[in-house]
Motif scaffolding. Structure first.
Motif, mmCIF file in Angstrom:
data_model
loop_
_atom_site.group_PDB
_atom_site.id
_atom_site.type_symbol
_atom_site.label_atom_id
_atom_site.label_comp_id
_atom_site.label_asym_id
_atom_site.label_seq_id
_atom_site.Cartn_x
_atom_site.Cartn_y
_atom_site.Cartn_z
ATOM 1 N N ASN A 1 0.999 -1.078 0.097
ATOM 2 C CA ASN A 1 -0.105 0.091 0.259
ATOM 3 C C ASN A 1 0.890 1.420 -0.080
ATOM 4 O OD1 ASN A 1 -1.217 2.017 0.972
ATOM 5 N ND2 ASN A 1 -2.769 1.252 2.327
ATOM 6 N N PRO A 2 0.781 1.904 -1.388
ATOM 7 C CA PRO A 2 2.035 3.549 -1.464
ATOM 8 C C PRO A 2 2.153 4.443 0.119
ATOM 9 C CG PRO A 2 0.511 3.334 -3.260
ATOM 10 C CD PRO A 2 0.248 1.637 -2.334
ATOM 11 N N GLU A 3 0.855 4.340 0.447
ATOM 12 C CA GLU A 3 0.386 5.297 1.120
ATOM 13 C C GLU A 3 1.253 5.045 2.588
ATOM 14 O OE1 GLU A 3 -4.281 5.695 2.148
ATOM 15 O OE2 GLU A 3 -4.466 5.941 -0.217
ATOM 16 N N LEU A 4 1.943 3.584 3.120
ATOM 17 C CA LEU A 4 2.503 3.750 3.779
ATOM 18 C C LEU A 4 3.786 3.387 4.164
ATOM 19 C CD1 LEU A 4 0.291 0.054 4.757
ATOM 20 C CD2 LEU A 4 -0.223 2.453 5.511
ATOM 21 N N ILE A 5 4.573 3.051 2.971
ATOM 22 C CA ILE A 5 6.079 3.523 2.738
ATOM 23 C C ILE A 5 6.786 4.463 3.343
ATOM 24 C CG2 ILE A 5 7.358 3.541 0.985
ATOM 25 C CD1 ILE A 5 5.741 2.490 -1.203
ATOM 26 N N GLU A 6 6.229 5.692 3.352
ATOM 27 C CA GLU A 6 6.740 6.898 4.536
ATOM 28 C C GLU A 6 7.113 6.325 5.169
ATOM 29 O OE1 GLU A 6 5.801 10.969 2.542
ATOM 30 O OE2 GLU A 6 7.075 11.695 4.212
ATOM 31 N N ARG A 7 6.353 6.208 6.213
ATOM 32 C CA ARG A 7 5.642 6.250 7.420
ATOM 33 C C ARG A 7 6.625 5.020 7.414
ATOM 34 N NH1 ARG A 7 1.303 5.407 12.360
ATOM 35 N NH2 ARG A 7 2.209 6.626 14.183
ATOM 36 N N ALA A 8 6.557 3.868 6.874
ATOM 37 C CA ALA A 8 7.364 2.383 7.505
ATOM 38 C C ALA A 8 8.753 2.990 7.458
ATOM 39 C CB ALA A 8 7.479 1.923 5.876
ATOM 40 N N GLU A 9 9.921 3.502 6.228
ATOM 41 C CA GLU A 9 10.899 4.299 6.495
ATOM 42 C C GLU A 9 11.236 4.969 7.909
ATOM 43 O OE1 GLU A 9 12.151 4.479 1.773
ATOM 44 O OE2 GLU A 9 11.161 6.185 2.644
ATOM 45 N N ILE A 10 10.695 5.892 8.727
ATOM 46 C CA ILE A 10 10.167 6.379 9.633
ATOM 47 C C ILE A 10 10.066 5.608 10.912
ATOM 48 C CG2 ILE A 10 9.621 8.135 11.082
ATOM 49 C CD1 ILE A 10 8.828 9.844 8.298
ATOM 50 N N ILE A 11 9.546 5.118 10.941
ATOM 51 C CA ILE A 11 9.578 3.859 11.649
ATOM 52 C C ILE A 11 10.449 2.340 11.926
ATOM 53 C CG2 ILE A 11 8.172 1.865 12.698
ATOM 54 C CD1 ILE A 11 6.055 3.241 11.281
ATOM 55 N N TRP A 12 10.770 2.590 10.451
ATOM 56 C CA TRP A 12 12.349 1.588 10.962
ATOM 57 C C TRP A 12 13.204 1.964 11.402
ATOM 58 C CZ3 TRP A 12 15.751 1.380 6.344
ATOM 59 C CH2 TRP A 12 16.567 0.049 6.557
ATOM 60 N N GLN A 13 14.131 3.844 10.896
ATOM 61 C CA GLN A 13 14.785 4.330 11.330
ATOM 62 C C GLN A 13 14.893 5.141 12.361
ATOM 63 O OE1 GLN A 13 17.985 4.458 10.165
ATOM 64 N NE2 GLN A 13 18.233 4.012 7.811
ATOM 65 N N LYS A 14 14.165 4.340 13.948
ATOM 66 C CA LYS A 14 13.854 4.823 15.444
ATOM 67 C C LYS A 14 12.733 5.482 14.986
ATOM 68 C CE LYS A 14 18.729 3.256 14.991
ATOM 69 N NZ LYS A 14 19.311 2.344 13.831
ATOM 70 N N GLY A 15 12.123 6.287 13.979
ATOM 71 C CA GLY A 15 11.156 7.515 14.722
ATOM 72 C C GLY A 15 11.876 8.479 14.141
ATOM 73 N N ARG B 1 14.918 9.856 8.689
ATOM 74 C CA ARG B 1 17.049 9.108 8.280
ATOM 75 C C ARG B 1 17.138 9.591 6.849
ATOM 76 N NH1 ARG B 1 21.108 5.788 8.081
ATOM 77 N NH2 ARG B 1 23.213 6.600 8.613
ATOM 78 N N LYS B 2 16.501 8.103 6.312
ATOM 79 C CA LYS B 2 16.349 8.147 5.083
ATOM 80 C C LYS B 2 15.996 9.443 4.195
ATOM 81 C CE LYS B 2 16.224 3.506 3.749
ATOM 82 N NZ LYS B 2 16.627 2.961 2.934
ATOM 83 N N ALA B 3 14.735 9.690 4.597
ATOM 84 C CA ALA B 3 14.946 11.110 3.581
ATOM 85 C C ALA B 3 16.008 12.092 3.625
ATOM 86 C CB ALA B 3 13.441 12.327 3.958
ATOM 87 N N PHE B 4 16.550 11.942 4.951
ATOM 88 C CA PHE B 4 17.845 12.583 4.468
ATOM 89 C C PHE B 4 18.795 12.956 3.908
ATOM 90 C CE2 PHE B 4 22.046 13.541 7.530
ATOM 91 C CZ PHE B 4 21.863 15.537 7.582
ATOM 92 N N LEU B 5 19.072 11.452 3.977
ATOM 93 C CA LEU B 5 20.307 10.385 2.901
ATOM 94 C C LEU B 5 19.838 11.300 1.922
ATOM 95 C CD1 LEU B 5 20.796 7.729 5.041
ATOM 96 C CD2 LEU B 5 22.282 9.431 5.143
ATOM 97 N N ARG B 6 18.436 10.571 0.689
ATOM 98 C CA ARG B 6 18.371 11.212 -0.135
ATOM 99 C C ARG B 6 18.273 12.719 -0.312
ATOM 100 N NH1 ARG B 6 14.058 6.133 0.416
ATOM 101 N NH2 ARG B 6 12.780 8.083 1.272
ATOM 102 N N GLY B 7 18.789 12.932 0.430
ATOM 103 C CA GLY B 7 18.007 15.320 0.274
ATOM 104 C C GLY B 7 17.149 15.503 -0.073
ATOM 105 N N GLN B 8 16.268 14.753 0.625
ATOM 106 C CA GLN B 8 14.590 15.434 0.169
ATOM 107 C C GLN B 8 14.926 16.102 1.963
ATOM 108 O OE1 GLN B 8 13.117 11.472 0.808
ATOM 109 N NE2 GLN B 8 12.610 11.334 -1.820
ATOM 110 N N VAL B 9 14.707 16.228 3.029
ATOM 111 C CA VAL B 9 15.113 17.014 3.903
ATOM 112 C C VAL B 9 16.367 16.915 3.980
ATOM 113 C CG1 VAL B 9 12.806 16.604 4.568
ATOM 114 C CG2 VAL B 9 15.255 15.370 5.878
ATOM 115 N N ASP B 10 16.637 18.904 4.624
ATOM 116 C CA ASP B 10 17.646 19.188 5.461
ATOM 117 C C ASP B 10 17.767 19.044 6.572
ATOM 118 O OD1 ASP B 10 16.069 21.371 6.303
ATOM 119 O OD2 ASP B 10 16.898 22.423 4.864
#
Ligand SMILES: *Cc1c(COP(=O)(O)O)cnc(C)c1O
Length: 384
Positions: free
Chosen positions: A199-213, A216-225
């Motif tokens: 379910n694509p709606e769950l992917i972004e939150r899954a990455e956050i939960i995976w990395q201790k809340g 980090r994932k979005a940061f490594l991809r340069g999506q957030v500073d």
């Protein structure tokens, strides 16, 4: 026991496990989310065809992630079979959820889809489909029920790697699926698992939960500073050592399952005559069904006969085992969950099901030997 000649199961090396572990160390970092983790993710996404795969420390951990993602909170009900491993239920109880146990079908030993709607209440949030022995639940029907009632469909595909239904890999059909790479499963990394997110709606939150809340994932991809705490989570990701071992196994997953299928078919062939004489029943298998041969079991006529057969095999150095204590009759299951009416098939199955040895290093010859001992048991004590 030290004199067991044929154990029930056995961990194994199939390829470059130790080489890849050395390589991971040489790469200079063995924390999680490194090169081997990425390779495993890619393998799972390509070979199982799911939108997103995240390695986890276990299937238990993947189920816990799925409970957070499904938004399970205190009092929310989750429908599942009672004939399953503890983690299927415990993951939801950790969030305050209430497991509602439904009976299984006698043919597949999977949740009986015809009994589900009667156990849905306004508090129901999700259904967990456990694919017992790697055989598919009635996924079309379960999907329809979930759509009708607005429920999440979570697959406990712990036993089901590379098993399919209608061309779809198990674990990729519901909103989320959970795999296990525990040393008792087909493809192993000691402890290990994966969450598959469809379910694509769950992917972004899954990455956050995976990395201790954290993001980090979005940061490594340069999506957030900024890299910061944004949600609840935990350390769900395994180290590169685990991922390196696992990747070597995944490279040979097809071969592992093919060998198990060969052994499974040999068991079926060798035991067909006894089954025809109604000494026990064997798993019923559709002609077209491509099993991953996770478990070979037989269902004896009664509990005493099962105990006697286990003893007979044990005396010959063959280890046969059974499971599960149904969750609805376990102490924790009774205090945290509830049964949806009587569960006669679950009770009957758990007192009579017997699992025979099945692992990568087992040979066809050994399977024949085990079956010979079983024939001997029925010839001697029960006049076949
Ligand atoms: C093995 C298993 C689990 C737990 O897997 P782990 O990786 O050991 O946490 C959960 N559910 C089922 C049905 C299993 O067979």
């Amino acid at each position: 026991m030290t004199n067991v000649r044929i154990p029930f199961g056995k961990p194994f090396i199939v390829g470059k496990e130790l080489f890849y572990i050395a390589q991971a160390v040489m790469n200079g970092s063995i924390a999680g989310d490194g090169m081997f983790t990425k390779r495993c993710h890619q393998w799972l996404e390509e070979n199982l065809r799911c939108r997103k795969a995240l390695l986890a420390n276990s299937c238990t951990a993947a189920l816990e992630m799925s409970a957070i993602l499904a938004g399970i909170g205190p009092g929310d009900e989750v429908i599942m079979p009672s004939f399953t491993f503890v983690s299927t239920a415990n993951a939801f109880v950790l969030r305050g959820g209430v497991p509602v146990f439904v009976d299984i079908r006698p043919d597949t030993l999977n949740i009986d889809e015809r009994l589900i709607e009667a156990s849905i209440t306004p508090r129901t949030k999700a259904i967990v489909a456990v694919h017992y022995a790697g055989r598919p639940c009635a996924m079309d029907e379960l999907k329809k029920i979930c759509q009708r009632h607005g429920l999440y469909l979570i697959e406990d595909a712990a036993q089901a790697i590379l098993a399919h239904e209608d061309g779809h890999a198990l674990g990729t059909i519901g909103d989320m699926g959970c795999l296990s790479f525990h040393e008792t499963k087909n493809v192993i990394s000691g402890e290990g698992g994966a969450l598959l997110i469809n379910n694509p709606e769950l992917i972004e939150r899954a990455e956050i939960i995976w990395q201790k809340g954290t993001n980090r994932k979005a940061f490594l991809r340069g999506q957030v500073d900024k890299y910061t705490w944004v949600d609840i989570g935990s350390s769900f990701l395994p180290s590169e050592l685990t991922a390196a071992f696992l990747y070597a196994q995944l490279e040979h997953a097809g071969r592992i399952n093919a060998h198990r299928r060969k052994l499974y078919k040999e068991y079926t062939k060798q035991l067909a005559a006894l089954a025809a004489e109604n000494h026990f029943s064997l798993p019923m298998m559709g002609e077209e069904e491509e099993t991953n041969a996770h478990i070979f079991y037989l269902v004896t006529r009664n509990e005493d006969e099962r105990a006697a057969l286990i003893q007979h095999l044990g005396a010959a150095g063959i280890s046969a085992v059974f499971h599960y204590v149904p969750l609805h009759s376990s102490p924790a299951g009774q205090s945290f969950g509830r049964a949806s009416g009587e569960l006669p098939v679950t009770d009957r199955t758990s007192s009579r099901l017997l699992r025979l040895p099945l692992y990568s290093e087992l040979t066809t010859q050994q399977v024949r030997m085990i079956c010979e001992k079983i024939r001997q048991f029925y010839a001697r004590t029960h006049g076949a």
